[in-house]
Design a protein around this motif. Structure first.
Motif, PDB file in Angstrom:
ATOM      1  N   PHE A  19       0.444  -0.759   0.293  1.00 60.76           N
ATOM      2  CA  PHE A  19       0.260   0.102   0.101  1.00 60.76           C
ATOM      3  C   PHE A  19       0.782   0.888   0.465  1.00 60.76           C
ATOM      4  CE2 PHE A  19      -2.150  -3.556   1.477  1.00 60.76           C
ATOM      5  CZ  PHE A  19      -3.212  -3.166   0.987  1.00 60.76           C
ATOM      6  N   ILE A  20       0.261   2.188  -0.327  1.00 60.86           N
ATOM      7  CA  ILE A  20       0.814   3.625   0.202  1.00 60.86           C
ATOM      8  C   ILE A  20       0.547   4.856   0.924  1.00 60.86           C
ATOM      9  CG2 ILE A  20       1.742   5.872  -1.325  1.00 60.86           C
ATOM     10  CD1 ILE A  20       1.920   4.105  -3.756  1.00 60.86           C
ATOM     11  N   VAL A  21       1.083   4.588   1.802  1.00 59.34           N
ATOM     12  CA  VAL A  21       0.027   5.342   2.414  1.00 59.34           C
ATOM     13  C   VAL A  21       0.361   6.685   2.761  1.00 59.34           C
ATOM     14  CG1 VAL A  21      -0.230   6.177   5.351  1.00 59.34           C
ATOM     15  CG2 VAL A  21      -0.174   3.760   4.620  1.00 59.34           C
ATOM     16  N   THR A  22      -0.548   8.167   2.573  1.00 62.62           N
ATOM     17  CA  THR A  22      -0.345   9.155   2.830  1.00 62.62           C
ATOM     18  C   THR A  22      -1.045   9.996   3.650  1.00 62.62           C
ATOM     19  OG1 THR A  22      -2.257   9.980   0.651  1.00 62.62           O
ATOM     20  CG2 THR A  22      -0.565   9.227  -0.112  1.00 62.62           C
ATOM     21  N   ALA A  23      -0.870  11.475   3.403  1.00 61.40           N
ATOM     22  CA  ALA A  23      -0.553  12.354   4.972  1.00 61.40           C
ATOM     23  C   ALA A  23      -0.522  13.345   4.212  1.00 61.40           C
ATOM     24  CB  ALA A  23      -0.104  12.075   6.103  1.00 61.40           C
ATOM     25  N   ARG A  24      -1.198  14.808   4.720  1.00 62.59           N
ATOM     26  CA  ARG A  24      -0.204  15.961   5.152  1.00 62.59           C
ATOM     27  C   ARG A  24      -0.602  16.945   6.190  1.00 62.59           C
ATOM     28  NH1 ARG A  24      -2.461  18.630   0.268  1.00 62.59           N
ATOM     29  NH2 ARG A  24      -2.161  20.996   1.238  1.00 62.59           N
ATOM     30  N   PRO A  29       2.162  17.788   1.348  1.00 58.37           N
ATOM     31  CA  PRO A  29       1.778  16.088   1.083  1.00 58.37           C
ATOM     32  C   PRO A  29       3.254  15.174   1.533  1.00 58.37           C
ATOM     33  CG  PRO A  29       2.483  17.215  -1.358  1.00 58.37           C
ATOM     34  CD  PRO A  29       2.403  18.155   0.015  1.00 58.37           C
ATOM     35  N   LEU A  30       2.408  14.511   2.143  1.00 60.27           N
ATOM     36  CA  LEU A  30       3.275  13.261   2.979  1.00 60.27           C
ATOM     37  C   LEU A  30       3.214  11.502   1.941  1.00 60.27           C
ATOM     38  CD1 LEU A  30       3.852  14.455   6.683  1.00 60.27           C
ATOM     39  CD2 LEU A  30       5.490  14.595   4.002  1.00 60.27           C
ATOM     40  N   GLY A  31       3.867  10.992   1.856  1.00 63.09           N
ATOM     41  CA  GLY A  31       3.703   9.673   1.407  1.00 63.09           C
ATOM     42  C   GLY A  31       4.429   8.158   1.329  1.00 63.09           C
ATOM     43  N   CYS A  32       4.664   7.024   1.765  1.00 59.99           N
ATOM     44  CA  CYS A  32       5.841   6.463   2.015  1.00 59.99           C
ATOM     45  C   CYS A  32       4.649   4.602   1.216  1.00 59.99           C
ATOM     46  CB  CYS A  32       5.633   5.923   2.808  1.00 59.99           C
ATOM     47  SG  CYS A  32       4.782   5.965   4.309  1.00 59.99           S
ATOM     48  N   LEU A  33       5.460   4.107   0.976  1.00 56.06           N
ATOM     49  CA  LEU A  33       5.227   2.649   0.849  1.00 56.06           C
ATOM     50  C   LEU A  33       5.383   1.944   2.004  1.00 56.06           C
ATOM     51  CD1 LEU A  33       5.187   0.396  -1.701  1.00 56.06           C
ATOM     52  CD2 LEU A  33       6.587  -0.468  -1.342  1.00 56.06           C
ATOM     53  N   VAL A  34       3.666   1.234   2.024  1.00 58.64           N
ATOM     54  CA  VAL A  34       3.501   0.039   3.174  1.00 58.64           C
ATOM     55  C   VAL A  34       4.022  -1.233   3.343  1.00 58.64           C
ATOM     56  CG1 VAL A  34       3.279   2.308   5.046  1.00 58.64           C
ATOM     57  CG2 VAL A  34       1.891   1.337   3.536  1.00 58.64           C
ATOM     58  N   GLY A  35       3.779  -2.146   3.988  1.00 60.60           N
ATOM     59  CA  GLY A  35       4.015  -3.940   3.719  1.00 60.60           C
ATOM     60  C   GLY A  35       3.039  -4.158   5.007  1.00 60.60           C
ATOM     61  N   PHE A  36       2.356  -3.526   6.127  1.00 59.34           N
ATOM     62  CA  PHE A  36       2.155  -3.644   7.149  1.00 59.34           C
ATOM     63  C   PHE A  36       1.037  -3.412   7.397  1.00 59.34           C
ATOM     64  CE2 PHE A  36       6.876  -4.084   8.902  1.00 59.34           C
ATOM     65  CZ  PHE A  36       6.337  -5.482   8.776  1.00 59.34           C
ATOM     66  N   ALA A  37       0.213  -3.981   6.540  1.00 65.51           N
ATOM     67  CA  ALA A  37      -1.077  -3.594   7.008  1.00 65.51           C
ATOM     68  C   ALA A  37      -2.888  -4.561   6.616  1.00 65.51           C
ATOM     69  CB  ALA A  37      -1.750  -2.423   5.858  1.00 65.51           C
ATOM     70  N   THR A  38      -3.573  -4.164   7.540  1.00 65.05           N
ATOM     71  CA  THR A  38      -4.632  -5.498   7.458  1.00 65.05           C
ATOM     72  C   THR A  38      -5.888  -5.067   7.307  1.00 65.05           C
ATOM     73  OG1 THR A  38      -5.221  -7.526   7.792  1.00 65.05           O
ATOM     74  CG2 THR A  38      -4.396  -6.084   9.498  1.00 65.05           C
ATOM     75  N   SER A  52       6.797   3.330   9.494  1.00 63.29           N
ATOM     76  CA  SER A  52       8.098   3.539  10.233  1.00 63.29           C
ATOM     77  C   SER A  52       8.107   4.665  11.274  1.00 63.29           C
ATOM     78  CB  SER A  52       9.481   2.398   9.421  1.00 63.29           C
ATOM     79  OG  SER A  52      10.944   2.674  10.460  1.00 63.29           O
ATOM     80  N   HIS A  53       9.299   4.872  12.079  1.00 63.41           N
ATOM     81  CA  HIS A  53       9.618   5.642  12.943  1.00 63.41           C
ATOM     82  C   HIS A  53      10.590   6.528  11.939  1.00 63.41           C
ATOM     83  CE1 HIS A  53       8.375   3.419  16.878  1.00 63.41           C
ATOM     84  NE2 HIS A  53       6.972   3.773  16.089  1.00 63.41           N
ATOM     85  N   ARG A  54      11.162   5.793  11.617  1.00 64.38           N
ATOM     86  CA  ARG A  54      12.170   6.701  10.974  1.00 64.38           C
ATOM     87  C   ARG A  54      11.945   7.647   9.119  1.00 64.38           C
ATOM     88  NH1 ARG A  54      17.329   2.500  10.652  1.00 64.38           N
ATOM     89  NH2 ARG A  54      17.950   2.963  13.244  1.00 64.38           N
ATOM     90  N   ASN A  55      10.723   6.831   9.344  1.00 64.13           N
ATOM     91  CA  ASN A  55      10.185   7.615   7.796  1.00 64.13           C
ATOM     92  C   ASN A  55       9.506   9.082   7.847  1.00 64.13           C
ATOM     93  OD1 ASN A  55       7.952   7.877   5.861  1.00 64.13           O
ATOM     94  ND2 ASN A  55       8.551   5.602   5.476  1.00 64.13           N
ATOM     95  N   ARG A  56       9.126  10.148   7.085  1.00 66.04           N
ATOM     96  CA  ARG A  56       9.537  10.755   6.854  1.00 66.04           C
ATOM     97  C   ARG A  56       7.537  11.051   7.212  1.00 66.04           C
ATOM     98  NH1 ARG A  56      10.905  16.013   5.721  1.00 66.04           N
ATOM     99  NH2 ARG A  56       9.469  17.883   5.161  1.00 66.04           N
ATOM    100  N   THR A  57       6.736  10.303   6.448  1.00 67.33           N
ATOM    101  CA  THR A  57       5.196  10.204   6.702  1.00 67.33           C
ATOM    102  C   THR A  57       5.401  10.031   7.516  1.00 67.33           C
ATOM    103  OG1 THR A  57       4.951   9.244   4.793  1.00 67.33           O
ATOM    104  CG2 THR A  57       3.511   8.888   5.486  1.00 67.33           C
ATOM    105  N   PHE A  58       5.783   9.631   8.859  1.00 69.86           N
ATOM    106  CA  PHE A  58       5.727   8.917  10.376  1.00 69.86           C
ATOM    107  C   PHE A  58       5.722  10.499  11.074  1.00 69.86           C
ATOM    108  CE2 PHE A  58       7.419   7.453  14.464  1.00 69.86           C
ATOM    109  CZ  PHE A  58       5.720   7.608  15.373  1.00 69.86           C
ATOM    110  N   ARG A  59       7.462  10.859  10.541  1.00 67.98           N
ATOM    111  CA  ARG A  59       7.993  11.861  11.336  1.00 67.98           C
ATOM    112  C   ARG A  59       6.540  12.989  10.880  1.00 67.98           C
ATOM    113  NH1 ARG A  59      12.625  13.276   9.668  1.00 67.98           N
ATOM    114  NH2 ARG A  59      12.249  11.386   7.934  1.00 67.98           N
TER     115      ARG A  59
END
Length: 162
Positions: A19-24, A29-38, A52-59
């Motif tokens: 999945f690609i998760v996006t936020a603002r 706009p922010l976004g990253c590829l994620v595999g942990f989702a259900t 991930s804590h290291r990801n800009r989308t999270f930070r």
């Protein structure tokens, strides 16, 4: 085998969609590829996604009131590479792909025809990731679309350490 090695061997063989998760955050706009989702519940509908804590989308986007969750089409390896192999700390991912503002202000990627916006109900520290429990509020879908999978994503060099 010890428990960790057994676990890693079991989950390493699973095949699941990416999945690609996006936020603002403050208009960005922010976004990253994620595999942990259900999916986490049927009634009421709930979805869990981990960032991930290291990801800009999270930070930057970890405090966003809503997230966009996009199924990556099987033929969109370049999009998975952009959102998984580049970091928003160095690259404007959204300048490289068409998108528009969607419900709750989340960026919606135009190449991902299967997506939803989810209001964040809860956040939970899950180790090196945080789990976000989402309540779907809007979305769109197309029938018969194959997804970009985990085993294909394993070939992408991450934009940051996991």
């Amino acid at each position: 085998m010890d428990a960790r090695a057994t676990f890693e061997a079991l989950v390493g063989d699973l095949e699941y969609p990416m999945f690609i998760v996006t936020a603002r955050d403050r208009g960005e706009p922010l976004g990253c590829l994620v595999g942990f989702a259900t999916q986490a519940s049927i009634d009421p509908p709930r979805f869990a996604v981990c960032l991930s804590h290291r990801n800009r989308t999270f930070r930057r986007g970890g405090r966003a009131p809503a997230l966009g969750v996009h199924c990556v089409p099987a033929d969109a390896g370049d999009l998975a590479e952009l959102f998984g192999g580049e970091t928003g700390d160095e690259v404007d991912k959204f300048a490289r792909t068409p998108w528009h503002e969607g419900p709750e202000g989340v960026p919606v990627l135009e190449r991902c025809t299967n997506w939803f916006a989810g209001r964040v109900l809860a956040r939970l520290d899950a180790g090196d990731h945080d789990l976000f429990l989402l309540e779907p509020v809007a979305g769109a879908g197309a029938d018969g679309q194959d997804e970009f999978t985990f085993h294909r994503a394993r070939r992408i060099d991450p934009g940051h350490a996991a």
